[in-house]
Scaffold this active site. Structure first.
Site, PDB file in Angstrom:
ATOM      1  N   LYS A 147       0.867  -1.178   0.000  1.00 54.31           N
ATOM      2  CA  LYS A 147       0.000   0.000   0.000  1.00 54.31           C
ATOM      3  C   LYS A 147       0.892   1.213   0.000  1.00 54.31           C
ATOM      4  O   LYS A 147       1.926   1.190   0.686  1.00 54.31           O
ATOM      5  CB  LYS A 147      -0.917   0.002   1.223  1.00 54.31           C
ATOM      6  CG  LYS A 147      -1.830  -1.212   1.347  1.00 54.31           C
ATOM      7  CD  LYS A 147      -3.039  -1.144   0.438  1.00 54.31           C
ATOM      8  CE  LYS A 147      -3.779  -2.486   0.384  1.00 54.31           C
ATOM      9  NZ  LYS A 147      -4.991  -2.501  -0.392  1.00 54.31           N
ATOM     10  N   LYS A 173       2.329  -9.505  -1.752  1.00 56.53           N
ATOM     11  CA  LYS A 173       1.609  -9.525  -3.027  1.00 56.53           C
ATOM     12  C   LYS A 173       1.368  -8.116  -3.536  1.00 56.53           C
ATOM     13  O   LYS A 173       1.278  -7.162  -2.750  1.00 56.53           O
ATOM     14  CB  LYS A 173       0.289 -10.286  -2.906  1.00 56.53           C
ATOM     15  CG  LYS A 173      -0.737  -9.625  -1.994  1.00 56.53           C
ATOM     16  CD  LYS A 173      -2.083 -10.342  -2.003  1.00 56.53           C
ATOM     17  CE  LYS A 173      -3.008  -9.906  -3.105  1.00 56.53           C
ATOM     18  NZ  LYS A 173      -3.632  -8.594  -2.933  1.00 56.53           N
ATOM     19  N   ASP A 175      -1.134  -5.367  -5.344  1.00 57.22           N
ATOM     20  CA  ASP A 175      -2.572  -5.159  -5.231  1.00 57.22           C
ATOM     21  C   ASP A 175      -3.248  -5.536  -6.550  1.00 57.22           C
ATOM     22  O   ASP A 175      -2.591  -5.663  -7.583  1.00 57.22           O
ATOM     23  CB  ASP A 175      -2.879  -3.723  -4.789  1.00 57.22           C
ATOM     24  CG  ASP A 175      -3.939  -3.726  -3.686  1.00 57.22           C
ATOM     25  OD1 ASP A 175      -4.890  -4.525  -3.815  1.00 57.22           O
ATOM     26  OD2 ASP A 175      -3.804  -2.973  -2.707  1.00 57.22           O
ATOM     27  N   GLU A 176      -4.565  -5.702  -6.498  1.00 50.87           N
ATOM     28  CA  GLU A 176      -5.272  -6.261  -7.661  1.00 50.87           C
ATOM     29  C   GLU A 176      -5.211  -5.364  -8.894  1.00 50.87           C
ATOM     30  O   GLU A 176      -5.314  -5.848 -10.021  1.00 50.87           O
ATOM     31  CB  GLU A 176      -6.736  -6.566  -7.301  1.00 50.87           C
ATOM     32  CG  GLU A 176      -7.645  -5.379  -6.980  1.00 50.87           C
ATOM     33  CD  GLU A 176      -7.436  -4.807  -5.581  1.00 50.87           C
ATOM     34  OE1 GLU A 176      -6.749  -5.472  -4.774  1.00 50.87           O
ATOM     35  OE2 GLU A 176      -7.936  -3.704  -5.310  1.00 50.87           O
ATOM     36  N   HIS A 263      -6.933 -13.724  -6.901  1.00 48.28           N
ATOM     37  CA  HIS A 263      -7.664 -12.596  -6.325  1.00 48.28           C
ATOM     38  C   HIS A 263      -9.050 -12.581  -6.953  1.00 48.28           C
ATOM     39  O   HIS A 263      -9.201 -12.899  -8.125  1.00 48.28           O
ATOM     40  CB  HIS A 263      -6.919 -11.288  -6.612  1.00 48.28           C
ATOM     41  CG  HIS A 263      -7.366 -10.160  -5.737  1.00 48.28           C
ATOM     42  ND1 HIS A 263      -8.571  -9.525  -5.917  1.00 48.28           N
ATOM     43  CD2 HIS A 263      -6.782  -9.572  -4.663  1.00 48.28           C
ATOM     44  CE1 HIS A 263      -8.703  -8.583  -4.990  1.00 48.28           C
ATOM     45  NE2 HIS A 263      -7.644  -8.596  -4.212  1.00 48.28           N
ATOM     46  N   HIS A 296      -8.831 -15.958  -2.421  1.00 49.09           N
ATOM     47  CA  HIS A 296      -9.435 -15.022  -1.454  1.00 49.09           C
ATOM     48  C   HIS A 296     -10.855 -15.483  -1.134  1.00 49.09           C
ATOM     49  O   HIS A 296     -11.654 -15.700  -2.038  1.00 49.09           O
ATOM     50  CB  HIS A 296      -9.502 -13.610  -2.042  1.00 49.09           C
ATOM     51  CG  HIS A 296      -8.193 -12.915  -2.070  1.00 49.09           C
ATOM     52  ND1 HIS A 296      -7.944 -11.786  -1.321  1.00 49.09           N
ATOM     53  CD2 HIS A 296      -7.046 -13.189  -2.747  1.00 49.09           C
ATOM     54  CE1 HIS A 296      -6.695 -11.386  -1.540  1.00 49.09           C
ATOM     55  NE2 HIS A 296      -6.134 -12.213  -2.409  1.00 49.09           N
ATOM     56  N   LYS A 303     -12.869  -5.657   6.586  1.00 47.58           N
ATOM     57  CA  LYS A 303     -13.647  -4.575   5.963  1.00 47.58           C
ATOM     58  C   LYS A 303     -14.603  -5.054   4.863  1.00 47.58           C
ATOM     59  O   LYS A 303     -15.439  -4.284   4.409  1.00 47.58           O
ATOM     60  CB  LYS A 303     -12.682  -3.530   5.375  1.00 47.58           C
ATOM     61  CG  LYS A 303     -11.955  -3.981   4.110  1.00 47.58           C
ATOM     62  CD  LYS A 303     -11.027  -2.914   3.554  1.00 47.58           C
ATOM     63  CE  LYS A 303     -10.435  -3.365   2.234  1.00 47.58           C
ATOM     64  NZ  LYS A 303      -9.406  -2.491   1.707  1.00 47.58           N
ATOM     65  N   SER A 333      -8.189 -11.704   3.696  1.00 51.21           N
ATOM     66  CA  SER A 333      -7.607 -10.386   3.406  1.00 51.21           C
ATOM     67  C   SER A 333      -8.695  -9.324   3.433  1.00 51.21           C
ATOM     68  O   SER A 333      -9.847  -9.609   3.122  1.00 51.21           O
ATOM     69  CB  SER A 333      -6.955 -10.433   2.018  1.00 51.21           C
ATOM     70  OG  SER A 333      -6.322  -9.215   1.714  1.00 51.21           O
ATOM     71  N   GLY A 335      -8.882  -5.382   5.482  1.00 52.88           N
ATOM     72  CA  GLY A 335      -9.135  -4.749   6.783  1.00 52.88           C
ATOM     73  C   GLY A 335      -8.508  -5.481   7.957  1.00 52.88           C
ATOM     74  O   GLY A 335      -8.863  -5.213   9.111  1.00 52.88           O
ATOM     75  N   GLY A 357      -2.789  -5.245   4.462  1.00 53.74           N
ATOM     76  CA  GLY A 357      -2.183  -4.108   3.768  1.00 53.74           C
ATOM     77  C   GLY A 357      -2.081  -2.929   4.712  1.00 53.74           C
ATOM     78  O   GLY A 357      -1.056  -2.672   5.343  1.00 53.74           O
ATOM     79  N   GLY A 358      -3.230  -2.213   4.851  1.00 50.04           N
ATOM     80  CA  GLY A 358      -3.276  -1.094   5.788  1.00 50.04           C
ATOM     81  C   GLY A 358      -2.822  -1.508   7.181  1.00 50.04           C
ATOM     82  O   GLY A 358      -2.180  -0.727   7.895  1.00 50.04           O
TER      83      GLY A 358
HETATM   84  C1  CAP Z   1      -6.792  -5.593   1.259  1.00 48.00           C
HETATM   85  C2  CAP Z   1      -6.927  -5.598  -0.234  1.00 48.00           C
HETATM   86  C3  CAP Z   1      -7.606  -6.844  -0.836  1.00 48.00           C
HETATM   87  C4  CAP Z   1      -9.051  -7.076  -0.420  1.00 48.00           C
HETATM   88  C5  CAP Z   1      -9.705  -8.183  -1.198  1.00 48.00           C
HETATM   89  C6  CAP Z   1      -7.660  -4.374  -0.703  1.00 48.00           C
HETATM   90  O1  CAP Z   1      -6.139  -4.438   1.723  1.00 48.00           O
HETATM   91  O2  CAP Z   1      -5.672  -5.505  -0.829  1.00 48.00           O
HETATM   92  O3  CAP Z   1      -7.610  -6.695  -2.227  1.00 48.00           O
HETATM   93  O4  CAP Z   1      -9.066  -7.445   0.895  1.00 48.00           O
HETATM   94  O5  CAP Z   1     -10.882  -8.584  -0.575  1.00 48.00           O
HETATM   95  O6  CAP Z   1      -7.232  -3.822  -1.705  1.00 48.00           O
HETATM   96  O7  CAP Z   1      -8.651  -4.034  -0.106  1.00 48.00           O
HETATM   97  P1  CAP Z   1      -6.188  -4.019   3.260  1.00 48.00           P
HETATM   98  P2  CAP Z   1     -11.321 -10.115  -0.544  1.00 48.00           P
HETATM   99  O8  CAP Z   1      -5.473  -5.107   4.032  1.00 48.00           O
HETATM  100  O9  CAP Z   1      -5.447  -2.709   3.322  1.00 48.00           O
HETATM  101  O10 CAP Z   1      -7.613  -3.905   3.648  1.00 48.00           O
HETATM  102  O11 CAP Z   1     -10.168 -10.900   0.006  1.00 48.00           O
HETATM  103  O12 CAP Z   1     -12.512 -10.125   0.349  1.00 48.00           O
HETATM  104  O13 CAP Z   1     -11.626 -10.500  -1.943  1.00 48.00           O
HETATM  105 MG    MG Z   2      -6.302  -5.331  -2.825  1.00 47.13          MG
END
Ligand code: CAP
Ligand code: MG
Length: 411
Positions: A147, A173, A175-176, A263, A296, A303, A333, A335, A357-358
């Protein structure tokens, strides 16, 4: 006349059985709606046909069970091309979602017979293989997402990777939505990131993992995956839903020996409404057929949307024996931060990869402290010591708990 509704039918051992939740349009009976789901998703159309034949009759789907709004439909094996996920979905999750005769429709579950499931390869690198590669046993794999999501250069990202790996993290990893941007090109990133991982391995003996996002058109993904392989990487990350199943199947077929970190960005567009769309459980089953290593599935405490019952059921499925296909690692993953890790592990188990991440990069004392605090949260859980108690002797954890106190109360 082909019968699409037959409540006396019992599915044969090679038939695929789909469970739908059906909300008929006003004035339409559930039986009529169920019949139409079976019809449109197999061989029929809105009128009788002069071209109908005995084969059509033999291979037509049957709505065979109606319980309230739950409808089960069985599909003969011949309706499907083995090993073809797009064709499966064009049938059982295709036109039916748009029929006027239905207000809402949800594909809740699919039971795949062994014969059909075995027409897919499943994971090349499974959950146990990834454990073997990393040498991590008896505890969760601890990871992070860089992040800001977008904004770091390749050099900055690799520098941060080195710092958090060195502070005890196992896995990082992209981010998407980070692929190859003007400020962070794929080629430079993969090479710098894998250098950082190599450096950590030679200094500590730990095989840390970098899940490098190769998301893109299939021909681009192939080039990127080959580069990861050439540079000694272990894992590629694919946004499986935005790339599409064809792309995932294509990459699995390359047999590069790389783990696939899946993802699920965009899943909630069709998994979130409990009465409409496709359930996450169905996505998880298909992802395992297609051959992902890790998927995931949600955190419950974080969150993102996703309740305990659903996430636990999916995680259990991914780790269970299933038609001889390798097991898949669930990924929690979204929050996550040290204050919620024990609660999450208590619900979802320790056979899991989690990424924060955060919850790492937001630690008030920086990346190393963030990584250590996550590790300490895991250790407190593994040692059975309450988080608050453990924090008394672990500074990074204590600072994280007080920093995210409010978020803890929300979780
Ligand atoms: C988490 C994350 C993940 C989501 C995916 C984001 O970051 O990188 O992509 O959690 O959700 O971009 O939000 P934080 P899921 O740790 O900063 O929240 O796993 O439910 O598909
Ligand atoms: Mg992400």
């Amino acid at each position: 006349m082909v019968e699409y509704l037959d409540l006396s039918h019992s599915p044969g051992k090679d038939e695929i059985v789909c469970e739908f939740i059906v909300r008929p349009a006003k004035g339409v009976s559930i039986r009529k709606a169920a019949e139409n789901v079976a019809l449109e998703s197999s061989t029929g159309t809105w009128t009788g046909l002069t071209t109908a034949n005995r084969r059509m009759e033999r291979i037509s789907a049957k709505a065979f069970s109606i319980s309230g709004r739950r409808v089960k439909v069985s599909y003969p094996f011949e309706l499907f091309e083995p090993g073809n996920i797009p064709q499966l979905l064009s049938s059982v999750a295709g036109n039916i979602f748009g029929m006027k005769i239905l207000d809402k429709l949800r594909l809740e579950d699919i039971e795949f017979p062994r014969r059909y499931a075995r027409s897919f390869p499943g994971p090349e690198v499974g959950m146990e293989d990834l454990r073997r590669i990393t040498g991590i046993r008896g505890r969760p794999v601890i990871g992070t997402i860089f992040k800001p999501k977008l904004g770091l250069s390749a050099r900055e990202q690799a520098g941060l990777a080195y710092r958090v790996y060195s502070a005890g993290l196992d896995y990082t990893k992209d981010d998407e939505n980070l692929t190859s941007m003007s400020f962070n090109r794929f080629e430079e990133r993969v090479s710098r990131m894998l250098d950082a991982a190599d450096r950590v391995r030679s200094e500590t003996g730990r095989q840390v993992v970098y899940a490098c996002n190769i998301t893109g058109p299939s021909h681009v993904m192939l080039k990127r995956a080959e580069m990861i392989k050439e540079l000694g990487g272990k894992c590629m990350m694919i946004d499986i839903l935005t790339c599409g199943w064809s792309g995932v199947q294509f990459m699995r077929e390359q047999k590069l020996g790389l783990a696939i970190h899946a993802h699920r960005a965009m899943h909630a567009a069709f998994t979130r409404d409990p009465e409409h769309g496709v359930s996450m459980k169905v996505i998880a089953k298909i992802a395992r057929l297609a051959g992902v290593t890790a998927l995931h599935t949600g955190t419950v405490v974080g969150k993102m949307h996703g309740g305990r019952k659903e996430v636990v059921e999916i995680d259990d499925f991914l780790r269970s024996r299933w038609h001889g296909l390798k097991r898949v690692f669930p990924i929690a993953s979204g929050g996550l931060h040290p204050g919620v890790i024990p609660k999450m592990l208590g619900m979802l188990g320790t056979d899991i990869i989690f990424t924060a991440g955060g919850g790492l990069w937001g630690h008030p004392h920086g990346p190393e402290a963030g990584a250590r605090a996550l590790r300490q949260a895991v250790d407190s859980f593994m040692e059975g010591i309450p988080l608050g108690e453990y924090a008394k002797t672990h500074r990074e954890l204590r600072d994280a708990l007080s920093h995210w106190k409010k978020r803890r109360a929300l979780a």
